[in-house]
Design a protein around this motif. Structure first.
Motif, PDB file in Angstrom:
ATOM      1  N   VAL A 505       0.838  -1.201   0.000  1.00  0.00           N
ATOM      2  CA  VAL A 505       0.000   0.000   0.000  1.00  0.00           C
ATOM      3  C   VAL A 505       0.872   1.251   0.000  1.00  0.00           C
ATOM      4  N   TYR A 506       0.287   2.346  -0.440  1.00  0.00           N
ATOM      5  CA  TYR A 506       0.907   3.663  -0.267  1.00  0.00           C
ATOM      6  C   TYR A 506       0.404   4.219   1.055  1.00  0.00           C
ATOM      7  N   TRP A 507       1.335   4.747   1.847  1.00  0.00           N
ATOM      8  CA  TRP A 507       1.043   4.999   3.256  1.00  0.00           C
ATOM      9  C   TRP A 507       1.633   6.319   3.715  1.00  0.00           C
ATOM     10  N   LYS A 508       0.823   7.067   4.449  1.00  0.00           N
ATOM     11  CA  LYS A 508       1.304   8.250   5.159  1.00  0.00           C
ATOM     12  C   LYS A 508       1.546   7.845   6.596  1.00  0.00           C
ATOM     13  N   ALA A 509       2.815   7.864   7.025  1.00  0.00           N
ATOM     14  CA  ALA A 509       3.167   7.408   8.364  1.00  0.00           C
ATOM     15  C   ALA A 509       2.367   8.170   9.417  1.00  0.00           C
ATOM     16  N   ASP A 510       1.635   7.414  10.243  1.00  0.00           N
ATOM     17  CA  ASP A 510       0.784   8.011  11.275  1.00  0.00           C
ATOM     18  C   ASP A 510       0.533   6.943  12.327  1.00  0.00           C
ATOM     19  N   ASP A 511       1.071   7.145  13.521  1.00  0.00           N
ATOM     20  CA  ASP A 511       0.960   6.127  14.577  1.00  0.00           C
ATOM     21  C   ASP A 511      -0.494   5.833  14.931  1.00  0.00           C
ATOM     22  N   LEU A 536       6.904   6.679  -4.824  1.00  0.00           N
ATOM     23  CA  LEU A 536       5.983   7.487  -4.031  1.00  0.00           C
ATOM     24  C   LEU A 536       5.464   8.746  -4.722  1.00  0.00           C
ATOM     25  N   GLU A 537       6.116   9.197  -5.741  1.00  0.00           N
ATOM     26  CA  GLU A 537       5.762  10.479  -6.330  1.00  0.00           C
ATOM     27  C   GLU A 537       4.304  10.480  -6.817  1.00  0.00           C
ATOM     28  N   GLY A 538       3.547  11.444  -6.316  1.00  0.00           N
ATOM     29  CA  GLY A 538       2.162  11.599  -6.733  1.00  0.00           C
ATOM     30  C   GLY A 538       1.206  10.596  -6.118  1.00  0.00           C
ATOM     31  N   LYS A 539       1.650   9.828  -5.138  1.00  0.00           N
ATOM     32  CA  LYS A 539       0.804   8.795  -4.537  1.00  0.00           C
ATOM     33  C   LYS A 539       0.151   9.302  -3.256  1.00  0.00           C
ATOM     34  N   SER A 540      -1.061   8.788  -2.998  1.00  0.00           N
ATOM     35  CA  SER A 540      -1.802   9.159  -1.785  1.00  0.00           C
ATOM     36  C   SER A 540      -1.966   7.950  -0.883  1.00  0.00           C
ATOM     37  N   CYS A 541      -2.037   8.220   0.414  1.00  0.00           N
ATOM     38  CA  CYS A 541      -2.197   7.154   1.410  1.00  0.00           C
ATOM     39  C   CYS A 541      -3.515   6.415   1.179  1.00  0.00           C
ATOM     40  N   ALA A 546      -3.884  11.368   2.458  1.00  0.00           N
ATOM     41  CA  ALA A 546      -2.808  12.353   2.497  1.00  0.00           C
ATOM     42  C   ALA A 546      -1.667  11.896   1.589  1.00  0.00           C
ATOM     43  N   PRO A 547      -0.775  12.809   1.205  1.00  0.00           N
ATOM     44  CA  PRO A 547       0.372  12.415   0.379  1.00  0.00           C
ATOM     45  C   PRO A 547       1.159  11.292   1.066  1.00  0.00           C
ATOM     46  N   ALA A 548       1.483  10.261   0.307  1.00  0.00           N
ATOM     47  CA  ALA A 548       2.159   9.088   0.874  1.00  0.00           C
ATOM     48  C   ALA A 548       3.604   9.399   1.220  1.00  0.00           C
ATOM     49  N   THR A 549       4.056   8.857   2.332  1.00  0.00           N
ATOM     50  CA  THR A 549       5.454   8.988   2.748  1.00  0.00           C
ATOM     51  C   THR A 549       6.240   7.689   2.582  1.00  0.00           C
ATOM     52  N   HIS A 550       5.517   6.567   2.468  1.00  0.00           N
ATOM     53  CA  HIS A 550       6.171   5.262   2.374  1.00  0.00           C
ATOM     54  C   HIS A 550       5.352   4.308   1.505  1.00  0.00           C
ATOM     55  N   VAL A 551       6.032   3.323   0.966  1.00  0.00           N
ATOM     56  CA  VAL A 551       5.376   2.104   0.491  1.00  0.00           C
ATOM     57  C   VAL A 551       5.480   1.109   1.638  1.00  0.00           C
ATOM     58  N   ALA A 552       4.359   0.574   2.063  1.00  0.00           N
ATOM     59  CA  ALA A 552       4.331  -0.322   3.223  1.00  0.00           C
ATOM     60  C   ALA A 552       3.742  -1.673   2.851  1.00  0.00           C
ATOM     61  N   LEU A 553       4.168  -2.690   3.571  1.00  0.00           N
ATOM     62  CA  LEU A 553       3.564  -4.014   3.466  1.00  0.00           C
ATOM     63  C   LEU A 553       2.780  -4.280   4.743  1.00  0.00           C
TER      64      LEU A 553
END
Length: 558
Positions: A505-511, A536-541, A546-553
């Motif tokens: 997933v595209y992910w915005k880091a948020d605890d 990540l460029e142009g990707k949303s969580c 919100a704008p994605a900060t990471h690709v997460a599994l």
């Protein structure tokens, strides 16, 4: 003593019985099963139900059946471990007894990893099992992370309770309680403060093979137990760059061993802030995916920053006479890797071991009548066995000759299948007369008749092929079950339907959001894959928009 002089046991009967196909073998080999079935029919239904209840979930129950993985994966896992005789239950709840075959597998993994660890410049040492309670309190995040799992020693002597039993002696209470180590950072950093004074003392790289105790309420062999075996490495460096490089180097070492030796493919990545090791600035991880779609954290390497150096006052004098705190790493893998090994490769017939980790790569079963009944045939078989064993030893192939008397060859075949030996070789009088051996693979397929003179070369090639085949199958499964998920509703639906795997997933880091997802559907961020953070460029969580900060599994995890 030459094998040709040893009396052997022959099962008289058709050659087809002695060399059954793998599927037929599973049906026929446990000859005692038929007798057990007849006895069961005579028992009352209530007795049968009681026995079934006891057997359910007991990894060490004396039973020959293995539940299908498709029917009940958890029970299948326990049955495979029991059938392979890897562990037994101990009288201490949550602790396992690792039996000789299980320990032999761990020893091979330990040897392979130990050599690679030493190649990085680390040296082995050993530190006390008991740690003063005050040590754990020095690093705040560390104590918070382990406080609920610690076992505590409060007395140094027992005394009679006056009723034939024992109790802690009230006069022998320790001035300070001791913690049975859950990990050794605090003890090792206490010692580092004594050993490090100058930049000339750096880098300092120490590794320890040991046991640790982390009290668990729900346990499972290898995957989660109150006591387990592991290695833990600890290093101190003059710069943060050098420490980070070491943490990343050890992640590569772990990935190499798990993939090349255990044939288990992994994803290398960083942990989210919530999932980091207690007291770490950054945690690197290798994550494996099991056949049921659940993830298994298989090894971690931590950049500790200067947290432990501050807690234990570990300074060094620089080349220009300044006094600075050192930078640190720690890294470790455990017997949990054996759980990954079992789940990744085994089938409904039992354990399957990749050749590089198998204590016995070739189980050689001579089939003879014995010196008294057939001296010539027995001598010929034993002579051929000796030649094959010598040739295999010269080729570095680990062979076990199973010449146990009063045990049918079919039962031996069955046992080695359960224990996961990659290859089985059969030699009877007719084979010896023809100068050949019969080879069967644990992965199935037709048996092969091989000239004895070519046996070592043929077996070596087959072992390499099995290693490659096991890794390829697991890698294909990992690729197939790693899927891009665009919305949280999609992820939640897949988890609810038990359609599991790695959810990319595209992910915005948020605890807070990460915790909410875990509470809602039990999926967690396994890692931020190291090779995927360029997308990540142009990707949303997928969750917040919100704008994605990471690709997460994301995945369900053991």
């Amino acid at each position: 003593m030459p094998r040709r002089a040893v009396a052997m046991l022959l099962v008289a009967g058709a050659r087809a019985f002695l060399r059954p196909a793998p599927r037929a073998l599973r049906a026929r080999a446990p000859l005692w099963a038929a007798a057990q079935e007849q006895q069961q029919k005579k028992k009352k239904p209530q007795q049968q139900k009681k026995q079934q209840k006891v057997a359910k979930g007991a990894a060490t129950q004396a039973s020959d059946s293995i539940t299908s993985a498709a029917e009940d994966f958890s029970q299948w896992y326990s049955d495979v471990i029991r059938g392979a005789d890897l562990v037994d239950a101990s009288p201490v709840k949550g602790c396992m007894v690792i039996k000789p075959w299980g320990m032999a597998v761990w020893d091979r993994l330990r040897d392979a990893l130990d050599a690679r660890i030493k190649a990085t410049g680390a040296e082995n040492a050993y530190f006390p099992l008991l740690i003063p309670r005050s040590f754990l309190s020095k690093e705040a995040e560390h104590v918070d992370g382990f406080a609920k799992e610690c076992a505590v020693v409060t007395h140094h002597r027992l005394a009679s309770d006056g009723e034939g039993g024992l109790r802690p002696d009230p006069t022998a209470e320790l001035d300070e309680p001791l913690i049975i180590r859950p990990t050794s950072e605090t003890m090792i950093w206490h010692m580092f403060a004594k050993w490090i004074d100058s930049h000339r003392d750096l880098p300092l790289k120490i590794n320890q093979w040991a046991n640790v105790v982390r009290w668990e309420m729900r346990t499972r062999p290898f995957l989660r137990s109150s006591e387990f075996l592991w290695q833990e490495g600890h290093t101190a460096h003059a710069t943060s760059e050098e420490a980070v490089a070491t943490a990343e180097e050890m992640l590569d070492v772990y990935a190499d061993v798990v993939e090349s030796v255990l044939a288990v493919p992994v994803v290398k990545g960083r942990k989210s802030a919530i999932e980091r090791f207690a007291g770490a600035d950054e945690t690197y991880t290798i994550e494996a995916l099991m056949p049921n779609g659940w993830a298994l954290q298989s090894g971690t390497s931590h950049f500790l920053g200067q947290n432990f150096a501050k807690a234990f006052d570990v300074y060094f004098q620089t080349g220009d006479a300044k006094r600075e705190l050192v930078w640190a790493t720690s890294w470790g893998v455990s017997t949990r890797l054996l759980g990954a090994l079992v789940m990744t490769h085994s089938d409904d017939a039992g354990l399957i071991l990749p050749p590089k980790i198998a204590p016995v790569q070739v189980a050689l079963v001579p089939i003879v009548k014995g010196a008294e009944k057939d001296p010539e045939g027995t001598a010929a078989v034993n002579a051929l066995v000796d030649d094959v064993v010598a040739a295999c030893a010269g080729a570095g192939i680990r062979v076990k000759v199973d010449d146990r008397p009063k045990m049918r060859p079919g039962a031996k075949f069955f046992e080695w299948e359960r224990k996961g030996a990659p290859l089985r070789v059969e030699v009877g009088p007719r084979d010896a007369a023809a100068g050949s051996v019969v080879v069967a693979s644990r992965l199935g397929g037709e048996k092969q008749t091989v000239p004895a003179a070519d046996a070592a070369a043929t077996l070596g090639g087959m072992l390499d092929a099995i290693q490659d085949q096991l890794f390829a199958a697991a890698a294909a499964r990992l690729e197939e079950r790693t899927v891009l998920v665009e919305t949280y509703d999609e992820l939640k639906a897949k988890v609810a339907a038990d359609d599991l795997g790695f959810f990319k997933v595209y992910w915005k880091a948020d605890d807070a959001n990460e915790k909410a997802i875990k509470e809602d559907c039990a999926a967690t961020i396994r890692c931020y894959p190291l090779d995927a953070q360029v997308e990540l460029e142009g990707k949303s969580c997928f969750y917040s928009g919100a704008p994605a900060t990471h690709v997460a599994l994301f995945a369900r995890a053991f």
